[in-house]
Structure formats: C-alpha cells, structure tokens
Design a protein around this motif. Sequence first.
Motif, PDB file in Angstrom:
ATOM      1  N   ALA A 106      32.440  25.890  33.338  1.00 30.84           N
ATOM      2  CA  ALA A 106      32.341  26.758  32.164  1.00 30.84           C
ATOM      3  C   ALA A 106      32.625  28.221  32.495  1.00 30.84           C
ATOM      4  O   ALA A 106      33.130  28.965  31.659  1.00 30.84           O
ATOM      5  N   THR A 107      32.293  28.655  33.707  1.00 29.61           N
ATOM      6  CA  THR A 107      32.471  30.069  34.056  1.00 29.61           C
ATOM      7  C   THR A 107      33.728  30.337  34.870  1.00 29.61           C
ATOM      8  O   THR A 107      34.034  31.494  35.159  1.00 29.61           O
ATOM      9  N   ALA A 108      34.454  29.295  35.236  1.00 27.77           N
ATOM     10  CA  ALA A 108      35.670  29.468  36.049  1.00 27.77           C
ATOM     11  C   ALA A 108      36.657  30.458  35.417  1.00 27.77           C
ATOM     12  O   ALA A 108      37.203  31.310  36.131  1.00 27.77           O
ATOM     13  N   PRO A 109      36.908  30.395  34.102  1.00 31.14           N
ATOM     14  CA  PRO A 109      37.834  31.385  33.526  1.00 31.14           C
ATOM     15  C   PRO A 109      37.381  32.831  33.726  1.00 31.14           C
ATOM     16  O   PRO A 109      38.214  33.724  33.897  1.00 31.14           O
ATOM     17  N   ALA A 116      44.081  36.468  38.054  1.00 33.23           N
ATOM     18  CA  ALA A 116      45.335  36.069  37.411  1.00 33.23           C
ATOM     19  C   ALA A 116      46.003  37.274  36.754  1.00 33.23           C
ATOM     20  O   ALA A 116      47.233  37.450  36.866  1.00 33.23           O
ATOM     21  N   LEU A 117      45.227  38.119  36.093  1.00 32.84           N
ATOM     22  CA  LEU A 117      45.790  39.310  35.462  1.00 32.84           C
ATOM     23  C   LEU A 117      46.362  40.283  36.494  1.00 32.84           C
ATOM     24  O   LEU A 117      47.409  40.900  36.252  1.00 32.84           O
ATOM     25  N   LEU A 118      45.715  40.432  37.633  1.00 33.35           N
ATOM     26  CA  LEU A 118      46.248  41.288  38.687  1.00 33.35           C
ATOM     27  C   LEU A 118      47.568  40.741  39.222  1.00 33.35           C
ATOM     28  O   LEU A 118      48.522  41.500  39.442  1.00 33.35           O
ATOM     29  N   VAL A 119      47.649  39.445  39.429  1.00 36.51           N
ATOM     30  CA  VAL A 119      48.887  38.824  39.922  1.00 36.51           C
ATOM     31  C   VAL A 119      50.003  39.003  38.901  1.00 36.51           C
ATOM     32  O   VAL A 119      51.124  39.385  39.257  1.00 36.51           O
ATOM     33  N   ILE A 120      49.705  38.751  37.641  1.00 37.77           N
ATOM     34  CA  ILE A 120      50.714  38.930  36.590  1.00 37.77           C
ATOM     35  C   ILE A 120      51.166  40.380  36.517  1.00 37.77           C
ATOM     36  O   ILE A 120      52.361  40.667  36.423  1.00 37.77           O
ATOM     37  N   GLY A 121      50.229  41.315  36.592  1.00 41.12           N
ATOM     38  CA  GLY A 121      50.577  42.737  36.585  1.00 41.12           C
ATOM     39  C   GLY A 121      51.449  43.120  37.762  1.00 41.12           C
ATOM     40  O   GLY A 121      52.417  43.888  37.618  1.00 41.12           O
TER      41      GLY A 121
END
Length: 134
Positions: A106-109, A116-121
């Motif tokens: 439940a808390t994984a996201p 994930a946002l840092l990698v995408i950025g």
Amino acid sequence: MKRAALLLAIVAAPALGQSNQAAAPMANVQLPDAAKERDAKALMETLRCVVCQGQSIADSDAEMAGDMRSLVRERIAKGETPDRVRDWLIERYGDYVSYDPPLSGATAPLWIAPVALLVIGALVAARSFKRRRR
C-alpha cells in the motif's frame, strides 16, 4: 440555492468538527518524569493527526489529536517504550498515522514516486541538453 447550501456546508464544517466534551485527561498535561515527557513529545512529533492530516498530534488542536496525545502519555507513563506505543497506534489507526510508514504494497508508491520523478526529470534534462548541443 444548491450552491449556497454547499458553500454554507463547507464554511460550517470546521465548526462542526469539535464537540463540547472535555479534553482527554493527559492531552495537555505534561508527565512528571521529564525523561518520559521528552520521549512522549518526540513520539508525538512523528505521529500524524488522523483528523487534520497535515499536522502532527503534537501540533494539532483537534479533539482526536488530544485523545492520541493522552494515549501516548498514559502508555509511556506506564513504562511502555515509544516504539511499542507507535506500533500499537499503527495497529489501531493504520500506517497512515505515522509520518514514516513502513514499505508495504500500500505504501510502495509513496516510496517509489520520488525516485521515479527524479529519474524522469534527469532523463528530460539530458534530452533537453542534447538538443541544445546540436
């Protein structure tokens, strides 16, 4: 008319959130033992008010936060460790009550999203720099 009723309900909602009941016995009373009070306060700073959601139980004026502060103080005064009190509160209210929830399905996201946002950025920035060089 419906808009006016909705607006009135939104404005009046905070006033309905408090009752006229007296505060929990230990909600606003410090423990006589200074070390235990320090432990209790440190724990209260790490627990989220389930009503306010954005404040710790140490900072919240909500009745529920007062009840939780009282529970924390009572249990620590009886000799329970802060970790055991935290575990008990998580069992009772769920992982959401902790500002540092454990990693679970439940808390994984919550744990994965910042990475994930840092990698995408970084990928977007790298592509942007490559285009400028050409």
